[in-house]
Structures are given as C-alpha cells and as structure tokens.
Design a protein around this motif. Structure first.
Motif, PDB file in Angstrom:
ATOM      1  N   SER A 183       0.773  -1.175   0.141  1.00 16.57           N
ATOM      2  CA  SER A 183       0.092  -0.134   0.198  1.00 16.57           C
ATOM      3  C   SER A 183       0.955   1.228  -0.061  1.00 16.57           C
ATOM      4  O   SER A 183       2.002   1.379   0.838  1.00 16.57           O
ATOM      5  N   GLY A 184       0.476   2.319  -0.770  1.00 17.58           N
ATOM      6  CA  GLY A 184       1.084   3.559  -0.581  1.00 17.58           C
ATOM      7  C   GLY A 184       2.501   3.616  -1.444  1.00 17.58           C
ATOM      8  O   GLY A 184       3.098   4.437  -1.098  1.00 17.58           O
ATOM      9  N   GLU A 185       2.966   2.554  -2.123  1.00 17.43           N
ATOM     10  CA  GLU A 185       4.169   2.464  -2.667  1.00 17.43           C
ATOM     11  C   GLU A 185       4.035   2.705  -4.315  1.00 17.43           C
ATOM     12  O   GLU A 185       2.991   2.441  -4.713  1.00 17.43           O
ATOM     13  N   ILE A 186       5.518   2.760  -4.784  1.00 17.81           N
ATOM     14  CA  ILE A 186       5.629   2.711  -6.243  1.00 17.81           C
ATOM     15  C   ILE A 186       5.970   1.129  -6.537  1.00 17.81           C
ATOM     16  O   ILE A 186       6.959   0.545  -5.906  1.00 17.81           O
ATOM     17  N   ILE A 187       5.460   0.583  -7.660  1.00 13.35           N
ATOM     18  CA  ILE A 187       5.830  -0.779  -7.918  1.00 13.35           C
ATOM     19  C   ILE A 187       6.464  -1.017  -9.378  1.00 13.35           C
ATOM     20  O   ILE A 187       6.242  -0.089 -10.202  1.00 13.35           O
ATOM     21  N   GLY A 188       7.258  -1.868  -9.612  1.00 12.29           N
ATOM     22  CA  GLY A 188       7.742  -2.174 -10.969  1.00 12.29           C
ATOM     23  C   GLY A 188       6.741  -3.004 -11.774  1.00 12.29           C
ATOM     24  O   GLY A 188       6.378  -4.172 -11.092  1.00 12.29           O
ATOM     25  N   VAL A 189       6.605  -2.947 -12.912  1.00 16.11           N
ATOM     26  CA  VAL A 189       5.610  -3.521 -13.735  1.00 16.11           C
ATOM     27  C   VAL A 189       6.195  -4.122 -15.195  1.00 16.11           C
ATOM     28  O   VAL A 189       6.907  -3.297 -15.947  1.00 16.11           O
ATOM     29  N   GLY A 190       5.938  -5.356 -15.315  1.00 20.24           N
ATOM     30  CA  GLY A 190       6.745  -6.057 -16.460  1.00 20.24           C
ATOM     31  C   GLY A 190       6.038  -5.947 -17.756  1.00 20.24           C
ATOM     32  O   GLY A 190       5.053  -5.198 -17.813  1.00 20.24           O
TER      33      GLY A 190
END
Ligand code: 5RP
Length: 222
Positions: free
Chosen positions: A20-27
């Motif tokens: 929650s509340g974060e930045i994620i990396g997406v493939g």
C-alpha cells in the motif's frame, strides 16, 4: 482451464504482493497485462508504477495508474513480471516480448522479483525457449558469430520483413537450441560480449517468488 485463464489466476494472486502507498515495478507481456488489469481495480492502493516498456506504460495509463520515470525512484518493494521459462530455483529466460533490457533494469531496483506465469513455463533446464539477446545494431553480425560459437543457432528477430527494433532502438538475436546447464555463468559470458546490451537470462538475479498457474490452483515456488 485455458492458458489465458491460468495467467489471469496468477495475475489475481499477485495483487496480494502489492504494497500500500508505494510505487511498484511492472513487467511486459500478456501475463503482465492481466496483472495491470487487476491492478487497475485497486489503483488507489499504489502511488504509481515504473513500466518496463512503452506498451506497459500505455496500458497502466489507460487504467489511470500514474507512470513514473525510473530516475525519480530510488527503490521499490516489488517488481512483478512474467517469464518465458523458469526453473524451480527462480532462474528465468525473458524477452519474448523484446523488453528484456528495461525489465532487467527495473527489476534491479526492486527488493523482490515476483514472477507470474502459467505452469507450462516451469522447466528443469532452460533453453527450449530461444534465448533473446538485445544487441547494438552495428554489432549484430559480430555478436551473432560469437553466439554461434557457444553452440546455439542465432536468428535475428524480424517484424514486418525488417529487423525488430526494441524500445531502446536495438535489435534482438534469438539463440535457438541451447541446453543451459549453468544459467548464471552463461549470463555473465554473454553479457561480456562487446555489442551485447542485455541477455534475457535472469539468473544472477532471478525470481524471489514465483506464482505458477496450474489446473490445481496457483502454486508458489522459491
Ligand atoms: C517480455 C517478457 C515476458 O515476461 C515473457 O515473454 C512472457 O510473456 P507472456 O506473459 O506473454 O507469456 O519477458 O519481454
């Protein structure tokens, strides 16, 4: 279940790993696309995403998910992406969608690599899927000769009668017919060839968690 239904099931299961509340990396790829569609349903949970390709950035934006430049992001908890092949210890072949370089870069900034794939991607030995190698265009013939010497059959990836160009303006050589006994060593050896941008072996840094879709449900590996 169809292969797409298995991909959808792992995409849904991966939502549990979205902090929650974060930045994620997406493939990139069809499994990653199913994940983006699931992420769209809970988009308010994340601050945004770093995309591993232009196609992924476009799909994220179509769901109203903010896309950030990697240069603005210091670290991420998770990077979530598919694979073309994966072993039980998390070594992978990636790059079937020609996004291997950006995938490896974004994954390198994340603490955990969560691989999502249908169960057919699980193998004992990598190499049945042709190994993608991204190369600087002026070096493609020279690199192909070096790759041939490793025992495989290099083929330049084509699209509409012309060499396919990646998001980085480079070309892809697919190396057919290898049985990769030591993926970590081969990754280092191919990375060392002058003119190679990235090899699609993800072994030095493999998946930390693999979610595999099977007829008996989603199985977690590693
Ligand atoms: C793209 C990739 C993909 O993760 C890989 O090709 C798997 O794709 P899909 O989810 O469509 O089976 O590495 O460069």
């Amino acid at each position: 279940m169809t292969q797409d239904e298995l991909k959808q099931a792992v995409a849904r299961a991966a939502i549990e790993y979205v902090p929650s509340g974060e930045i994620i990396g997406v493939g990139t790829g069809s499994t990653a696309n199913f994940f983006i569609d699931e992420l769209g349903k809970i988009k308010d949970r994340v601050k945004g995403a770093v995309a591993s390709s232009e196609a992924t950035a476009e799909r994220l934006r179509s769901h109203g998910i903010p896309v950030l430049d990697l240069n603005e992001v210091e670290s991420m908890s998770v990077y979530i992406d598919g694979a073309d092949e994966i072993t039980a210890t998390g070594a992978m072949i990636k790059g079937g969608g020609a996004a291997l370089t950006r995938e490896k870069i974004v994954a390198s900034v994340a603490r955990q690599f969560i691989c999502i794939a249908d169960g057919s991607k699980l193998v004992d030995v990598l190499g049945n899927f042709p190994l993608p190698v991204e190369v600087i265009p002026m070096a493609q013939a020279a690199v192909a000769r070096r790759l041939k010497a490793l025992g495989g059959e290099p083929r330049l990836r084509m699209k509409d009668g012309k060499p396919l160009l990646t998001d980085n303006g480079c070309m892809i050589i697919d190396l057919h017919g290898l049985k990769i006994a030591d993926p970590t060593q081969l990754e280092a050896e191919i990375n060392n060839i002058v003119g190679v941008v990235t090899v699609g072996l993800f072994a030095q840094r493999g998946a930390d968690v693999a979610l595999l879709g099977t007829a008996d449900g989603v199985k977690k590996l590693t």
